[in-house]
Design a protein around this motif. Structure first.
Motif, PDB file in Angstrom:
ATOM      1  N   TRP A   1       0.894  -1.293   0.163  1.00 54.78           N
ATOM      2  CA  TRP A   1      -0.296   0.093  -0.022  1.00 54.78           C
ATOM      3  C   TRP A   1       0.875   1.246   0.066  1.00 54.78           C
ATOM      4  O   TRP A   1       1.685   1.068   0.895  1.00 54.78           O
ATOM      5  N   PRO A   2       0.569   2.240  -0.724  1.00 50.57           N
ATOM      6  CA  PRO A   2       1.458   3.504  -0.747  1.00 50.57           C
ATOM      7  C   PRO A   2       1.162   4.253   0.404  1.00 50.57           C
ATOM      8  O   PRO A   2       0.151   4.928   0.869  1.00 50.57           O
ATOM      9  N   GLU A   3       2.218   4.517   1.146  1.00 53.04           N
ATOM     10  CA  GLU A   3       2.304   5.542   2.177  1.00 53.04           C
ATOM     11  C   GLU A   3       2.224   6.888   2.012  1.00 53.04           C
ATOM     12  O   GLU A   3       1.395   7.495   2.583  1.00 53.04           O
ATOM     13  N   SER A   4       2.459   7.264   0.764  1.00 52.44           N
ATOM     14  CA  SER A   4       1.885   8.556   0.157  1.00 52.44           C
ATOM     15  C   SER A   4       0.709   8.985  -0.275  1.00 52.44           C
ATOM     16  O   SER A   4       0.034  10.056  -0.287  1.00 52.44           O
ATOM     17  N   VAL A   5      -0.095   7.792  -0.205  1.00 53.14           N
ATOM     18  CA  VAL A   5      -1.565   8.008  -0.162  1.00 53.14           C
ATOM     19  C   VAL A   5      -2.453   7.219   0.874  1.00 53.14           C
ATOM     20  O   VAL A   5      -2.818   5.982   0.663  1.00 53.14           O
ATOM     21  N   PRO A   6      -2.225   7.708   1.989  1.00 54.36           N
ATOM     22  CA  PRO A   6      -2.632   6.956   3.211  1.00 54.36           C
ATOM     23  C   PRO A   6      -4.286   6.571   3.278  1.00 54.36           C
ATOM     24  O   PRO A   6      -4.631   5.494   3.948  1.00 54.36           O
ATOM     25  N   ALA A   7      -4.959   7.228   2.353  1.00 56.70           N
ATOM     26  CA  ALA A   7      -6.509   6.853   2.323  1.00 56.70           C
ATOM     27  C   ALA A   7      -6.903   5.681   1.453  1.00 56.70           C
ATOM     28  O   ALA A   7      -7.861   4.938   1.469  1.00 56.70           O
ATOM     29  N   MET A   8      -5.777   5.217   0.670  1.00 57.01           N
ATOM     30  CA  MET A   8      -6.215   4.216  -0.356  1.00 57.01           C
ATOM     31  C   MET A   8      -6.405   2.916   0.354  1.00 57.01           C
ATOM     32  O   MET A   8      -7.667   2.302  -0.086  1.00 57.01           O
ATOM     33  N   GLN A   9      -5.727   2.429   1.432  1.00 58.67           N
ATOM     34  CA  GLN A   9      -5.668   1.093   2.019  1.00 58.67           C
ATOM     35  C   GLN A   9      -7.346   1.169   2.536  1.00 58.67           C
ATOM     36  O   GLN A   9      -8.158   0.093   2.206  1.00 58.67           O
ATOM     37  N   PRO A  10      -7.588   1.827   3.429  1.00 59.70           N
ATOM     38  CA  PRO A  10      -9.419   1.876   4.082  1.00 59.70           C
ATOM     39  C   PRO A  10     -10.351   2.072   2.710  1.00 59.70           C
ATOM     40  O   PRO A  10     -11.290   1.616   2.888  1.00 59.70           O
ATOM     41  N   THR A  11     -10.163   2.899   1.924  1.00 59.47           N
ATOM     42  CA  THR A  11     -11.116   3.184   0.738  1.00 59.47           C
ATOM     43  C   THR A  11     -11.093   2.017  -0.107  1.00 59.47           C
ATOM     44  O   THR A  11     -12.334   1.663  -0.331  1.00 59.47           O
TER      45      THR A  11
ATOM     46  N   ASP B   1     -15.062  -4.899   0.002  1.00 59.43           N
ATOM     47  CA  ASP B   1     -16.060  -5.747   0.966  1.00 59.43           C
ATOM     48  C   ASP B   1     -17.739  -5.426   0.142  1.00 59.43           C
ATOM     49  O   ASP B   1     -18.201  -6.440   0.165  1.00 59.43           O
ATOM     50  N   ASP B   2     -17.693  -4.211  -0.378  1.00 58.69           N
ATOM     51  CA  ASP B   2     -19.075  -4.162  -0.990  1.00 58.69           C
ATOM     52  C   ASP B   2     -18.982  -4.851  -2.140  1.00 58.69           C
ATOM     53  O   ASP B   2     -20.078  -5.582  -2.449  1.00 58.69           O
ATOM     54  N   MET B   3     -18.034  -4.950  -2.781  1.00 62.16           N
ATOM     55  CA  MET B   3     -18.133  -5.693  -4.268  1.00 62.16           C
ATOM     56  C   MET B   3     -18.125  -7.287  -3.892  1.00 62.16           C
ATOM     57  O   MET B   3     -18.733  -8.005  -4.847  1.00 62.16           O
ATOM     58  N   ALA B   4     -17.703  -7.558  -2.732  1.00 61.49           N
ATOM     59  CA  ALA B   4     -17.682  -9.209  -2.434  1.00 61.49           C
ATOM     60  C   ALA B   4     -19.124  -9.749  -2.451  1.00 61.49           C
ATOM     61  O   ALA B   4     -19.523 -10.806  -3.053  1.00 61.49           O
ATOM     62  N   ALA B   5     -20.022  -8.779  -1.804  1.00 61.94           N
ATOM     63  CA  ALA B   5     -21.441  -9.103  -1.833  1.00 61.94           C
ATOM     64  C   ALA B   5     -22.139  -9.280  -3.171  1.00 61.94           C
ATOM     65  O   ALA B   5     -22.695  -9.970  -3.440  1.00 61.94           O
ATOM     66  N   VAL B   6     -21.542  -8.144  -3.959  1.00 63.19           N
ATOM     67  CA  VAL B   6     -22.199  -8.160  -5.380  1.00 63.19           C
ATOM     68  C   VAL B   6     -21.820  -9.539  -6.325  1.00 63.19           C
ATOM     69  O   VAL B   6     -22.587 -10.086  -6.527  1.00 63.19           O
TER      70      VAL B   6
END
Length: 342
Positions: free
Chosen positions: A130-140, A146-151
Motif C-alpha cells: 500500500w502506498p504510504e504517500s496515499v494513506p487513504a487508499m487502503q481503507p477506501t 467488501d461492498d463488491m464481495a457481496a455483489v
C-alpha cells in the motif's frame, strides 16, 4: 456475422430484493441468456454506495498524479506476490507491452512456503503493498472490496440458478475465501509517433466474475462475433463479464469473452478499476451437469488457441496468467516458471 451495437443492460435490484420473486426470476433468465450470448453486460441496481465508488476513483487519481519515484516505492518487483505497482509498459498481453500502469491488490495473507512438494501457486500468496504517500487508499479500497464481495456472491447465485443448480452451488469453490483481485488502472495517451493503440491487448479473464468500474473516458471494446463493440461508460453501471473457470465448468455454454482497451486520444487518460471475484486458490472445478436444453448449446470448454490450456484448479490457472503478464516479476522471483505457460 453479428450486428450488435451496444451491450445489454441488466438490473440486479429485483434479484437482490427477492431471488425467487418474478423480478428475480426474470433477472436470472436474462443474465444466463446474455452471458451465454455476448458474455458482457452492463449491471445496474447492484447496491454499492456511489460515494464509495467515487472515493476509490479519487485515491486512484491521487496515486497516479504522484511523481514516479513515489509510485515506485510499491513496485511489484519488490515481492514474489504479483502485488503492487506495475510500471508503464511492463505488463504484457499476446507478447506485446500494454500501455497502462496499475496497482494490483488482493486478499491479505502471510507469505507461505509450499516446500518442494507443494503447489507452485502458494508462492504468490502474500500481503499487499500500500502506498504510504496515499494513506487513504487502503481503507477506501478495502471498504469498496467488501461492498463488491457481496455483489460477486449475488451474481454467482443468479448464475447457478440460471444453470439449473441450487443457488449455493458455487459457494464451496470460494471457501475458505474467494481469491479476489483489484486492479486500479491508468491508461495514458500514447506518443503519436509510436502509438500501438494497445492499452491492453485482446484477452479473456481467468477466474469467475469480472466487474469494471469506468471513468467517463471510453476505450473498452468487447469482441462479439466478428465485431469489436464499444463498452461506452454508463453512469451508475458496472461492466460484468466472465472468466475461464465458468467456461470450463459449463463445457463452453458460458464463455470468457475476449476484450481489449484502446489507448485514449492525445491529452486524455482513462482510469478504471477492475474487481475480479475468483474461486479460492484451492478450488478445482468439476463440470456442471447442465439441463439437457442448455447442454445442447455448449460449445466445448477449450480456448480457440489449442496451446492456451485452461487448468481446472484455479490456483494453477491464476499463476498461468500472472507469469505471462508479468515476466519481470517472474524472472526475479520465479525463474523456474518462465516458459511454463507459453
Amino acid at each position: 456475422m453479428t450486428n450488435m451495437s451496444s451491450l445489454p443492460v441488466l438490473d440486479i435490484g429485483p434479484f437482490l430484493a427477492d431471488e425467487s420473486g418474478p423480478g428475480g426470476t426474470e433477472f436470472v433468465e436474462q443474465l444466463r441468456d446474455n452471458l451465454h450470448g455476448p458474455g458482457f453486460c452492463y449491471l445496474v441496481g447492484y447496491g454499492v454506495d456511489p460515494t464509495h465508488e467515487a472515493a476509490v476513483m479519487d485515491v486512484a487519481r491521487e496515486f497516479f498524479a504522484q511523481p514516479e519515484h513515489l509510485r515506485l516505492q510499491i513496485v511489484n518487483t519488490n515481492t514474489p506476490h504479483f502485488r503492487g505497482y506495475t510500471r508503464l509498459g511492463m505488463e504484457h498481453t499476446n507478447g506485446m507491452s500494454d500501455w497502462r500502469d496499475q496497482i494490483d491488490i488482493g486478499p491479505e495473507h502471510e507469505p507461505t512456503d509450499p516446500g518442494p512438494d507443494g503447489p507452485a501457486w502458494l508462492r504468490v500468496r502474500g500481503p499487499n503493498q500500500w502506498p504510504e504517500s496515499v494513506p487513504a487508499m487502503q481503507p477506501t479500497v478495502t471498504t469498496w472490496m467488501d461492498d463488491m464481495a457481496a455483489v460477486g456472491a449475488a451474481v454467482l447465485r443468479a448464475i447457478a440458478l440460471g444453470l439449473g443448480q441450487p443457488a449455493d452451488h458455487f459457494e464451496p469453490s470460494t471457501r475458505p475465501h474467494p481469491e479476489v483481485l483489484v486492479k486500479i488502472i491508468r491508461y495514458p495517451a500514447q506518443d503519436e509517433r509510436s502509438d500501438t493503440g494497445q492499452g491492453v491487448g485482446l484477452h479473456n479473464d481467468s477466474g469467475l466474475l469480472s466487474f469494471i468500474m469506468q471513468d467517463t473516458v471510453g476505450g473498452l471494446q468487447v469482441q462479439i462475433g466478428d465485431e469489436l463493440v464499444d463498452a461506452t461508460p454508463m453512469p451508475g453501471a458496472l461492466i460484468l463479464n466472465l472468466g475461464e473457470m465458468l467456461q470450463i465448468a459449463t463445457d463452453g455454454y458460458l464463455r470468457a469473452t475476449k476484450h481489449r482497451v484502446v489507448s485514449p486520444p492525445p491529452g486524455r487518460e482513462r482510469i478504471s478499476v477492475a474487481y475480479f471475484y475468483n474461486p479460492a486458490m484451492e478450488a478445482t472445478f468439476a463440470e456442471i451437469p447442465l439441463p439437457d436444453e442448455l447442454a445442447a448449446l455448449a460449445r466445448g470448454a477449450a480456448n480457440e488457441h489449442p496451446g492456451d490450456v485452461i487448468f481446472s484448479n484455479y490456483g494453477d490457472n491464476w499463476l498461468k496468467f500472472r507469469v505471462r503478464s508479468h515476466p519481470d516479476v517472474a524472472a526475479i522471483h520465479h525463474p523456474d516458471l518462465l516458459g511454463t505457460y507459453d
